[in-house]
Design an enzyme around this catalytic site. Structure first.
Site, mmCIF file in Angstrom:
data_model
loop_
_atom_site.group_PDB
_atom_site.id
_atom_site.type_symbol
_atom_site.label_atom_id
_atom_site.label_comp_id
_atom_site.label_asym_id
_atom_site.label_seq_id
_atom_site.Cartn_x
_atom_site.Cartn_y
_atom_site.Cartn_z
ATOM 1 N N CYS A 178 55.439 41.093 38.251
ATOM 2 C CA CYS A 178 54.640 40.405 37.227
ATOM 3 C C CYS A 178 53.529 41.332 36.712
ATOM 4 C CB CYS A 178 54.108 39.083 37.774
ATOM 5 S SG CYS A 178 53.453 37.997 36.496
ATOM 6 N N HIS A 187 59.245 36.537 38.659
ATOM 7 C CA HIS A 187 58.953 36.442 40.092
ATOM 8 C C HIS A 187 60.264 36.295 40.854
ATOM 9 C CE1 HIS A 187 54.553 36.135 40.041
ATOM 10 N NE2 HIS A 187 54.738 35.655 38.823
ATOM 11 N N GLU A 194 60.727 36.199 43.918
ATOM 12 C CA GLU A 194 60.531 35.331 45.087
ATOM 13 C C GLU A 194 60.575 33.851 44.719
ATOM 14 O OE1 GLU A 194 58.258 36.954 43.465
ATOM 15 O OE2 GLU A 194 56.266 36.032 43.592
#
Lengths: 197, 253
Positions: free
Chosen positions: A80, A180, A182
């Site tokens: 990011c 992202h 994750e």
């Protein structure tokens, strides 16, 4: 061991949880030696461009991070804001130096779309790439600024939000994601596993 | 372009998921960690957990619930309920939330929105609005606080616009009148709010069918929140997404 650079401005619980699920040990670091010698380093990023750049300088880490990012044998992941820091500067914080690993600067999204871009969008690798990192997929984004055009020499993927922007860059073991991974479901987890392997 | 999002919502009290009608008569609907994992496996785009507990002990238990859910979850997590300060928000983020939603406390102290946005960013700052239609007026909705028990002298549409100006990144818009009634989202409310602010708006309260969700998207919603429809096992998230795709809504598969 995965060393996560502690810029102090990022919410990184989700990233740590992802590494835990992969059974990859991680550590939060502010230490130059870790950044130079670790097998894997993450430059995370949520928060403001200026705050992150200032944190890197206050910790005296700028030079070692740049050096590592220019060595594509070293596994380094920028997420990011971490990806945006690769640029020379950003419209978010005029006058603040980015890491300058790429020549480009980071611009705000076109005024025709809402910011922040908040949600899931398609990520499509460029057909010109010479290194495959992932299949086209859907990823979770939370950003108001973006890299407009790909820097020379990098593999990249694009995403459409009021026009195409560069949502991922990679070269060797260096990987930078505007999204992202994750938080991007199984597709994102697969990408993290590939980078961490 | 961005995909319309499907967001299961877990109301949590004392470590258990509960569900009520018009915010009352809570009944048990399962374990938050199991349900969260279940829904992400089915393809949920995001998860919202609202703390509906009333006691301090239960609030502390909530942090443990968030930590346990985070260990499993690889999609975004918004947590709200009882967020009264930047420190409260920070505790939830540290426990594993990606976004924090403020409701009653933001009405009482609107500066909280500015503070959260400055510290954590707009993408982290959600303002939840419980809106109750005033039957005496045309298209006027009153802001309700304290789990819908207290009416505020505040126009919900104006409040959404103010939340945006103060730095919110997203609005979670619940129709108090429709909550738990299965009669569909309040579409006029959705249109009014999306006309007044440009933030992503999550429609909440009243969903009982995919048709209701399609209507919400057609009326400006960026995401739809649903609880009963999933908790009661009437439909899985996967079922809902298949039907949405068949209806021409471009959801994440």
């Amino acid at each position: 061991m995965i060393q996560i650079i502690n810029t102090g401005v990022a919410n990184i619980r989700s990233l740590q949880a992802a590494f835990d699920r992969m059974q990859q040990p991680w550590n939060l670091t502010e230490n130059i030696d870790d950044i130079v010698s670790a097998s894997h380093v993450v430059l995370p990023g949520v928060g403001a461009y200026a705050a992150a750049a200032e944190a890197i300088d206050r910790l005296g880490l700028r030079e070692s991070i740049v050096q590592r990012l220019n060595d594509h044998d070293a596994a380094t992941l920028c997420i990011c804001l971490g990806m945006q820091l690769l640029g020379k500067a950003s419209a978010e914080s005029p006058g603040v130096d980015g890491l300058g690993v790429i020549e480009e600067t980071i611009e705000r999204f076109d005024t025709t779309v809402q910011v922040p871009q908040l949600g899931w969008n398609n990520v499509v690798p460029s057909p010109t790439n010479n290194q495959t990192m992932f299949e086209p997929g859907e990823a979770y984004f939370a950003n108001s600024f973006r890299l407009n055009s790909p820097p020379a020499g990098w593999n990249y993927a694009t995403t459409d939000y009021g026009g195409q922007f560069v949502s991922c860059l990679w070269q060797g073991n260096t990987l930078a994601c505007q999204f992202h991974p994750e938080l991007s479901g199984k597709w994102g987890q697969t990408l993290l596993e590939k980078w961490a392997a | 372009m961005l995909k319309p999002r499907i967001i299961p919502c877990l109301d949590v009290n004392n470590g258990r998921v509960v569900k009520g009608v018009k915010f009352q008569n809570l009944r048990d609907a399962g374990c938050p960690v199991e349900l969260a994992d279940h829904y992400q496996q089915q393809g949920a785009d995001e998860l919202v957990i609202l703390d509906v507990s009333a006691t301090r002990e239960a609030r502390l238990a909530m942090l443990e619930t968030i930590e346990s859910v985070r260990r499993k979850l690889f999609i975004p997590l918004t947590v709200g309920g009882g967020v009264a300060s930047v420190e409260d928000a920070n505790r939830l983020l540290n426990a594993g939330a990606d976004k924090v939603s403020a409701n009653s406390s933001a009405v009482k102290n609107p500066e909280l929105i500015n503070q959260m946005s400055t510290r954590f960013g707009a993408q982290c700052t959600v303002v939840a609005i419980d809106a109750k239609r005033d039957p005496a007026k045309e298209n006027f909705w009153q802001v309700m606080t304290r789990s819908g028990t207290q009416g505020e002298p505040l126009d919900a549409v104006n409040w959404a616009a103010e939340a945006q100006n103060r730095g919110a990144g997203e609005i979670l818009l619940t129709s108090f009148d429709r909550d738990g009634t299965r009669s569909g989202y309040d579409l006029e409310l959705m249109r009014a709010v999306t006309a007044a602010c440009t933030l992503p708006v999550i429609a909440s309260g009243g969903a009982n069918s995919v048709a209701h969700m399609v209507e919400a998207f057609e009326n400006g919603a960026h995401a739809v929140l649903a609880a009963s429809i999933f908790h009661d096992r009437n439909m899985t998230v996967e079922d809902v997404k298949q039907e949405l795709t068949a209806s021409g809504v471009n959801v994440r598969i």
